[in-house]
Design an enzyme around this catalytic site. Sequence first.
Site, PDB file in Angstrom:
ATOM      1  N   SER A  10      -8.047 -11.723   8.489  1.00  0.00           N
ATOM      2  CA  SER A  10      -6.708 -12.428   8.986  1.00  0.00           C
ATOM      3  C   SER A  10      -5.373 -12.028   9.144  1.00  0.00           C
ATOM      4  CB  SER A  10      -7.009 -13.960   8.652  1.00  0.00           C
ATOM      5  OG  SER A  10      -7.130 -14.688   7.880  1.00  0.00           O
ATOM      6  N   LYS A  32     -11.724 -15.397   3.780  1.00  0.00           N
ATOM      7  CA  LYS A  32     -11.971 -15.741   3.188  1.00  0.00           C
ATOM      8  C   LYS A  32     -11.071 -16.863   2.949  1.00  0.00           C
ATOM      9  CE  LYS A  32     -10.483 -12.768  -0.592  1.00  0.00           C
ATOM     10  NZ  LYS A  32     -11.215 -11.713  -1.804  1.00  0.00           N
ATOM     11  N   ALA A  43       4.449  -9.413   2.293  1.00  0.00           N
ATOM     12  CA  ALA A  43       5.402  -8.915   2.742  1.00  0.00           C
ATOM     13  C   ALA A  43       7.006  -8.894   2.580  1.00  0.00           C
ATOM     14  CB  ALA A  43       5.304  -8.162   3.957  1.00  0.00           C
ATOM     15  N   GLU A 111      14.847   1.780   2.882  1.00  0.00           N
ATOM     16  CA  GLU A 111      14.562   1.572   1.190  1.00  0.00           C
ATOM     17  C   GLU A 111      13.837   2.408   0.733  1.00  0.00           C
ATOM     18  OE1 GLU A 111      10.984  -1.417   1.331  1.00  0.00           O
ATOM     19  OE2 GLU A 111      11.513  -2.598   3.319  1.00  0.00           O
ATOM     20  N   HIS A 239       3.996  -0.468  -7.287  1.00  0.00           N
ATOM     21  CA  HIS A 239       5.775  -1.066  -6.749  1.00  0.00           C
ATOM     22  C   HIS A 239       6.537  -0.902  -7.850  1.00  0.00           C
ATOM     23  CE1 HIS A 239       8.972  -2.903  -5.191  1.00  0.00           C
ATOM     24  NE2 HIS A 239       8.780  -2.750  -3.878  1.00  0.00           N
ATOM     25  N   ARG A 286       8.875   5.704  -3.811  1.00  0.00           N
ATOM     26  CA  ARG A 286       7.862   4.593  -4.801  1.00  0.00           C
ATOM     27  C   ARG A 286       7.270   5.603  -6.807  1.00  0.00           C
ATOM     28  NH1 ARG A 286       5.915  -0.250  -1.431  1.00  0.00           N
ATOM     29  NH2 ARG A 286       7.881  -0.195  -1.437  1.00  0.00           N
ATOM     30  N   HIS A 347       0.796  -2.185  -6.511  1.00  0.00           N
ATOM     31  CA  HIS A 347       0.586  -2.601  -4.974  1.00  0.00           C
ATOM     32  C   HIS A 347      -0.042  -3.123  -3.696  1.00  0.00           C
ATOM     33  CE1 HIS A 347       4.018  -4.142  -2.501  1.00  0.00           C
ATOM     34  NE2 HIS A 347       4.464  -3.165  -2.311  1.00  0.00           N
ATOM     35  N   ARG A 382       2.616   6.007  -0.679  1.00  0.00           N
ATOM     36  CA  ARG A 382       2.950   5.173   1.182  1.00  0.00           C
ATOM     37  C   ARG A 382       4.578   5.954   1.046  1.00  0.00           C
ATOM     38  NH1 ARG A 382       4.214  -0.072   2.070  1.00  0.00           N
ATOM     39  NH2 ARG A 382       3.367  -0.209   0.104  1.00  0.00           N
ATOM     40  N   SER A 387       3.800   0.546   5.599  1.00  0.00           N
ATOM     41  CA  SER A 387       1.577  -0.205   6.301  1.00  0.00           C
ATOM     42  C   SER A 387       1.832  -0.789   7.347  1.00  0.00           C
ATOM     43  CB  SER A 387       1.482  -0.867   5.075  1.00  0.00           C
ATOM     44  OG  SER A 387       2.517  -1.325   4.283  1.00  0.00           O
TER      45      SER A 387
HETATM   46  P1  FAD Z   1      -4.141  -8.548   4.694  1.00  0.00           P
HETATM   47  O1  FAD Z   1      -3.142  -8.820   5.454  1.00  0.00           O
HETATM   48  O2  FAD Z   1      -4.566  -8.507   3.459  1.00  0.00           O
HETATM   49  O3  FAD Z   1      -5.156  -9.213   5.079  1.00  0.00           O
HETATM   50  C1  FAD Z   1      -6.071  -9.274   4.159  1.00  0.00           C
HETATM   51  C2  FAD Z   1      -7.373 -10.628   4.941  1.00  0.00           C
HETATM   52  O4  FAD Z   1      -8.866 -10.668   4.864  1.00  0.00           O
HETATM   53  C3  FAD Z   1      -7.210 -11.634   4.469  1.00  0.00           C
HETATM   54  O5  FAD Z   1      -6.968 -12.845   5.320  1.00  0.00           O
HETATM   55  C4  FAD Z   1      -7.766 -12.132   2.849  1.00  0.00           C
HETATM   56  O6  FAD Z   1      -8.728 -13.430   3.255  1.00  0.00           O
HETATM   57  C5  FAD Z   1      -9.160 -11.632   4.329  1.00  0.00           C
HETATM   58  N1  FAD Z   1     -10.379 -11.596   3.314  1.00  0.00           N
HETATM   59  C6  FAD Z   1     -10.157 -10.308   2.369  1.00  0.00           C
HETATM   60  N2  FAD Z   1     -11.863 -10.209   2.138  1.00  0.00           N
HETATM   61  C7  FAD Z   1     -12.882 -10.892   2.578  1.00  0.00           C
HETATM   62  C8  FAD Z   1     -14.070 -11.113   2.729  1.00  0.00           C
HETATM   63  N3  FAD Z   1     -15.123 -10.646   2.115  1.00  0.00           N
HETATM   64  N4  FAD Z   1     -14.508 -11.848   3.673  1.00  0.00           N
HETATM   65  C9  FAD Z   1     -13.391 -12.756   4.298  1.00  0.00           C
HETATM   66  N5  FAD Z   1     -12.005 -12.547   4.566  1.00  0.00           N
HETATM   67  C10 FAD Z   1     -12.021 -11.044   3.686  1.00  0.00           C
HETATM   68  N6  FAD Z   1       4.253  -3.832   3.806  1.00  0.00           N
HETATM   69  C11 FAD Z   1       5.437  -2.943   4.825  1.00  0.00           C
HETATM   70  O7  FAD Z   1       4.893  -2.908   5.818  1.00  0.00           O
HETATM   71  N7  FAD Z   1       6.329  -3.421   4.277  1.00  0.00           N
HETATM   72  C12 FAD Z   1       6.776  -4.507   3.587  1.00  0.00           C
HETATM   73  O8  FAD Z   1       8.083  -4.964   3.396  1.00  0.00           O
HETATM   74  C13 FAD Z   1       5.624  -5.280   2.492  1.00  0.00           C
HETATM   75  N8  FAD Z   1       5.768  -5.930   1.651  1.00  0.00           N
HETATM   76  C14 FAD Z   1       4.897  -5.880   0.790  1.00  0.00           C
HETATM   77  C15 FAD Z   1       5.578  -7.456  -0.614  1.00  0.00           C
HETATM   78  C16 FAD Z   1       3.853  -7.541  -0.861  1.00  0.00           C
HETATM   79  C17 FAD Z   1       4.208  -8.503  -2.035  1.00  0.00           C
HETATM   80  C18 FAD Z   1       2.700  -7.117  -0.936  1.00  0.00           C
HETATM   81  C19 FAD Z   1       1.413  -7.337  -1.969  1.00  0.00           C
HETATM   82  C20 FAD Z   1       2.280  -5.880  -0.104  1.00  0.00           C
HETATM   83  C21 FAD Z   1       3.649  -5.697   1.001  1.00  0.00           C
HETATM   84  N9  FAD Z   1       3.566  -4.922   2.273  1.00  0.00           N
HETATM   85  C22 FAD Z   1       4.590  -4.384   2.922  1.00  0.00           C
HETATM   86  C23 FAD Z   1       1.938  -4.628   1.802  1.00  0.00           C
HETATM   87  C24 FAD Z   1       1.991  -4.654   3.268  1.00  0.00           C
HETATM   88  O9  FAD Z   1       1.613  -6.464   3.636  1.00  0.00           O
HETATM   89  C25 FAD Z   1      -0.324  -5.181   3.317  1.00  0.00           C
HETATM   90  O10 FAD Z   1      -0.270  -2.991   3.464  1.00  0.00           O
HETATM   91  C26 FAD Z   1      -0.504  -5.635   4.808  1.00  0.00           C
HETATM   92  O11 FAD Z   1      -0.323  -6.231   5.491  1.00  0.00           O
HETATM   93  C27 FAD Z   1      -1.987  -5.402   4.242  1.00  0.00           C
HETATM   94  O12 FAD Z   1      -2.014  -5.995   5.991  1.00  0.00           O
HETATM   95  P2  FAD Z   1      -3.730  -6.576   6.362  1.00  0.00           P
HETATM   96  O13 FAD Z   1      -3.847  -7.285   7.308  1.00  0.00           O
HETATM   97  O14 FAD Z   1      -4.587  -4.503   6.625  1.00  0.00           O
HETATM   98  O15 FAD Z   1      -4.562  -6.761   5.579  1.00  0.00           O
HETATM   99  C1  SIN Z   2       9.241  -3.798  -0.488  1.00  0.00           C
HETATM  100  O1  SIN Z   2       9.504  -4.934  -0.095  1.00  0.00           O
HETATM  101  O2  SIN Z   2       9.498  -3.417  -1.264  1.00  0.00           O
HETATM  102  C2  SIN Z   2       8.353  -3.096  -0.526  1.00  0.00           C
HETATM  103  C3  SIN Z   2       7.718  -3.051   0.745  1.00  0.00           C
HETATM  104  C4  SIN Z   2       6.182  -1.993   1.234  1.00  0.00           C
HETATM  105  O3  SIN Z   2       5.335  -2.699   0.079  1.00  0.00           O
HETATM  106  O4  SIN Z   2       6.339  -1.640   2.592  1.00  0.00           O
END
Ligand code: FAD
Ligand code: SIN
Length: 517
Positions: A10, A32, A43, A111, A239, A286, A347, A382, A387
């Site tokens: 989600s 989960k 993010a 960035e 990161h 990065r 990261h 990346r 992302s």
């Molecule tokens: P997620 O948002 O991680 O969602 C995964 C979901 O799957 C969660 O709800 C989790 O609970 C669920 N899940 C996992 N395993 C299971 C399971 N077995 N069963 C059921 N549910 C499960 N990216 C950018 O583009 N810009 C940014 O500024 C940026 N900043 C970031 C800062 C931080 C601190 C971090 C950690 C990441 C950042 N990123 C950024 C990267 C970006 O946030 C992620 O790559 C992106 O949000 C991933 O989205 P997603 O929907 O693929 O996964």
């Molecule tokens: C950050 O805000 O530095 C994270 C951005 C990213 O991971 O894409």
Amino acid sequence: MKTDFLVIGSGAAGLSFALDAAEHGHVTIVTKGRIDECNTDYAQGGICSVTYEPDTFEKHIEDTLVCGAGKCDREAVELVVRNAPDMIRQLIERGTRFDRTPDGRFELHREGGHSEFRILHHEDLTGAEIERALTESVRRHPNIDVLENHFAIDLLTQHHLGEFVTRHTRGLACFGAYVLDTATGEVVTVLSKFTVVATGGCGNIYSTTTNPAVATGDGIAMCHRAKAITRNMEFIQFHPTSLYNPGERPSFLITEAMRGYGAILRLSDGSEFMDKYHPMKSLAPRDVVARSIYREMKRRGEEFVYLDVTHKDAETTRRHFPNIYEKCLSTGIDITRDMIPVTPAAHYCCGGVEVDLNGQTSIKRLYALGETSCTGLHGANRLASNSLIEAVVYADRAAKHAISNLGSVDFQDGIPEWDFEGTQHAEEMLMLIQSKREVQQIMSNYVGIVRSNLSLKRAMRRLSIIFEETEELYGKTKPNRELCELRNMIAVAYLVIKQGRELKESVGCHYNTDYEA
Ligand code: FAD
Ligand code: SIN
């Protein structure tokens, strides 16, 4: 249970797909933990999209390709960059608020690796704002059911009909998933016409990570077990600047946007050092910045370097980075006066489950989206803030593709219920926690920012012992979240090491001292 679209996860990817698909069929989201426990919610920096001149699609494409160090798939890059503005409009329609200047234009950040200002943001809490808006839209939608505290264990394929399957089996298809209700211990067989794995990344295979606890690589491991193809797993992005605050998990991120705003990396004596490593200095890609910090820390025997923003106007700093300001203040650091101690942390997973331009995996009726997937956009490294936009662009593509095929598939008969025979409740949770720590130590010690053939070999040997012990335990234990996560972390760590050993060069996030450039 039957549903047209089963969405596992989600975050931005899963919720965006769900909202698109729900216009054409019934969607079940399983997640989960709580709906907003995900990387998306963390993010900070923002989301990329070409918005105003002098920026162009060509510049964003070029920056992405350069950052990806020759390993990006150009078609995927073009797809994401050119569709980004439409997806930003869609996010806004779904309730996301991006910061604007007093004259109403979007306020753009920059960035590392970006040649232009093209990052839309909401303060320094962009992910939380996107997650809030999407969650509210999902909650309102009559065609979407959300099952929180439901852990997907494994994907259903012909294997569950008793057939022998391999990664080369023709016509391999996904029929849904076994899902553990963590409150009751029941395993629900969810049959679906299409399944979407959007379970995020795997930062928790390392001791130090910016990722929340849910990021254990479950989807990548599940797809691998189901015989989908994975790739580029060796490209784990560190990161450069997480707050040095020993014991805190996840590590708190100091956004790269702060360097875009003018913050400078310094050593403990106050001197700059990035000019030694790259012409873009603190705003270099990065992987370069993380490796340079690692080298300086190693050379000086120190556990952190400093990020210095004290030369900027204090009021403006507080306005741009209110969350970071407050967080640092809570640890005794006033970022408008004090330099911030920072250290690299695991990261982002640049690789994942291989998908085509529609987000389809090598298994029919199975899509992988967001950080779980490997679309080819990121290559070996990346570009910052690429992302979130990848997640929403591919969610849109996958939903359109699945919807257009909805009439041609049906639910699969004959899938057995979960077999509990011969299994007991877990007795030794402490051993699981210890094994998890061991995996994290192996990965941090031997498969970190800098690796070697010897360190990778050593990592594989040590991991194989934990693998055998865990598989033995899994065979005789009723499923529980901790054990399943450990098993998935081991599978993902294995893929990172294995694919790392296969790559005979140093490139992007995979730096092997036996193949120094
Ligand atoms: P997620 O948002 O991680 O969602 C995964 C979901 O799957 C969660 O709800 C989790 O609970 C669920 N899940 C996992 N395993 C299971 C399971 N077995 N069963 C059921 N549910 C499960 N990216 C950018 O583009 N810009 C940014 O500024 C940026 N900043 C970031 C800062 C931080 C601190 C971090 C950690 C990441 C950042 N990123 C950024 C990267 C970006 O946030 C992620 O790559 C992106 O949000 C991933 O989205 P997603 O929907 O693929 O996964
Ligand atoms: C950050 O805000 O530095 C994270 C951005 C990213 O991971 O894409």
